[in-house]
Design a protein around this motif. Structure first.
Motif, PDB file in Angstrom:
ATOM      1  N   TYR A 168     -24.617  16.092  26.966  1.00 35.81           N
ATOM      2  CA  TYR A 168     -23.618  15.026  27.050  1.00 35.81           C
ATOM      3  C   TYR A 168     -22.616  15.313  28.176  1.00 35.81           C
ATOM      4  O   TYR A 168     -22.387  16.474  28.544  1.00 35.81           O
ATOM      5  N   LEU A 169     -22.032  14.230  28.664  1.00 34.26           N
ATOM      6  CA  LEU A 169     -20.872  14.295  29.548  1.00 34.26           C
ATOM      7  C   LEU A 169     -19.685  13.829  28.715  1.00 34.26           C
ATOM      8  O   LEU A 169     -19.674  12.704  28.217  1.00 34.26           O
ATOM      9  N   ILE A 170     -18.693  14.708  28.535  1.00 33.15           N
ATOM     10  CA  ILE A 170     -17.567  14.363  27.672  1.00 33.15           C
ATOM     11  C   ILE A 170     -16.371  13.914  28.499  1.00 33.15           C
ATOM     12  O   ILE A 170     -16.089  14.444  29.572  1.00 33.15           O
ATOM     13  N   SER A 171     -15.664  12.915  27.984  1.00 35.32           N
ATOM     14  CA  SER A 171     -14.485  12.384  28.666  1.00 35.32           C
ATOM     15  C   SER A 171     -13.618  11.662  27.640  1.00 35.32           C
ATOM     16  O   SER A 171     -14.001  11.500  26.471  1.00 35.32           O
ATOM     17  N   SER A 172     -12.455  11.207  28.082  1.00 38.50           N
ATOM     18  CA  SER A 172     -11.567  10.451  27.210  1.00 38.50           C
ATOM     19  C   SER A 172     -10.561   9.696  28.054  1.00 38.50           C
ATOM     20  O   SER A 172     -10.353  10.016  29.228  1.00 38.50           O
ATOM     21  N   GLU A 192     -11.214  21.804  27.733  1.00 42.96           N
ATOM     22  CA  GLU A 192     -10.056  20.928  27.863  1.00 42.96           C
ATOM     23  C   GLU A 192     -10.541  19.546  28.299  1.00 42.96           C
ATOM     24  O   GLU A 192     -11.355  19.433  29.215  1.00 42.96           O
ATOM     25  N   VAL A 193     -10.038  18.526  27.641  1.00 42.02           N
ATOM     26  CA  VAL A 193     -10.417  17.143  27.955  1.00 42.02           C
ATOM     27  C   VAL A 193      -9.150  16.372  28.269  1.00 42.02           C
ATOM     28  O   VAL A 193      -8.206  16.363  27.472  1.00 42.02           O
ATOM     29  N   THR A 201     -10.899  14.202  33.221  1.00 39.29           N
ATOM     30  CA  THR A 201     -11.921  15.223  33.399  1.00 39.29           C
ATOM     31  C   THR A 201     -13.246  14.737  32.822  1.00 39.29           C
ATOM     32  O   THR A 201     -13.285  13.883  31.933  1.00 39.29           O
ATOM     33  N   GLU A 202     -14.334  15.303  33.330  1.00 40.22           N
ATOM     34  CA  GLU A 202     -15.675  15.092  32.785  1.00 40.22           C
ATOM     35  C   GLU A 202     -16.375  16.444  32.774  1.00 40.22           C
ATOM     36  O   GLU A 202     -16.426  17.122  33.802  1.00 40.22           O
TER      37      GLU A 202
END
Length: 227
Positions: A168-172, A192-193, A201-202
């Motif tokens: 997965y590529l995580i982001s917010s 850290e997001v 960030t990704e």
């Protein structure tokens, strides 16, 4: 003399740059994937016991209690509910602490307002307690929805139950927070997001069956599948 002054100014600027270049650089705690490492990681992991999930608590016979508190004051309120999976929400803001049957802190976050997360989702087993600090106008503890999602909110989650294993590529887009990935007999990972007007960030993560996830200080993290 008119040409000496600019030369002196340039010399002073160069000298200043040389001094700055010799200044000791503080340790960098994150790599290019925003993974927290070193002492900062150890400090974060040491604040709470390992995240807790129990697949048996997802059965329909559990998660039947609903608790509503008004105006938490003084030393706060301790909440006990029957075993199950619960979502905790509140208005205004305050600290939420979740303790296991040994009295160990297993989850902490600020809930509510612009400074806290929107909700907290956790498994509550026998003799676990939830403590809400003073400051809330209301606290609600209700049965959590049972469905897999690629958007996980603050709380504890299990790979293979709440989200599929995979890359997965995580982001917010919800401020700054942290994702912890806990594996059996392996070192935990902490990311850290960040998602705000100051930047986002990704990070690439690989989730494996049975891993436990803890999300804190951020209302949700989006997990984009990578094929």
């Amino acid at each position: 003399m008119k040409r000496v002054i600019p030369i002196l100014i340039v010399g002073l600027l160069l000298a200043s740059c040389n001094v700055e270049s010799k200044t000791e650089v503080s340790e960098v705690y994150t790599d290019q994937q925003q993974k927290i490492i070193g002492e900062e990681k150890n400090e974060m992991l040491g604040q709470t016991a390992a995240p807790y999930t129990n697949r048996e608590l997802r059965d329909e016979e559990y998660s039947q209690d609903e608790v509503f508190l008004d105006y938490v004051q003084g030393d706060g309120e301790t909440i006990s509910v029957s075993p199950g999976r619960y979502e905790i929400t509140g208005s205004v803001a305050g600290n939420i602490n979740v303790y296991n049957d040994h009295g160990d802190l297993i989850f902490h976050d600020i809930l509510g307002s612009d400074y806290g997360v929107g909700s907290i989702t956790v498994d509550i087993d026998e003799d676990f307690t939830i403590h809400a600090d003073a400051g809330f106008n209301a606290v609600m503890v209700t049965p959590a929805d049972e469905q897999q999602s690629n958007n996980l909110t603050a709380g504890h989650w299990e790979v293979g139950v709440d989200i599929e294993p995979g890359d997965y590529l995580i982001s917010s887009s919800s401020k700054i927070g942290y994702l912890q990935i806990h594996s059996h007999n392996e070192d935990a990972q902490v990311y850290e997001v960040m998602g705000s007007e100051f930047g986002n960030t990704e990070s690439e993560v690989t989730l494996k069956e049975g891993q436990k996830l803890r999300i804190t200080e951020i209302s949700y993290i989006h997990f984009e599948p990578q094929h």
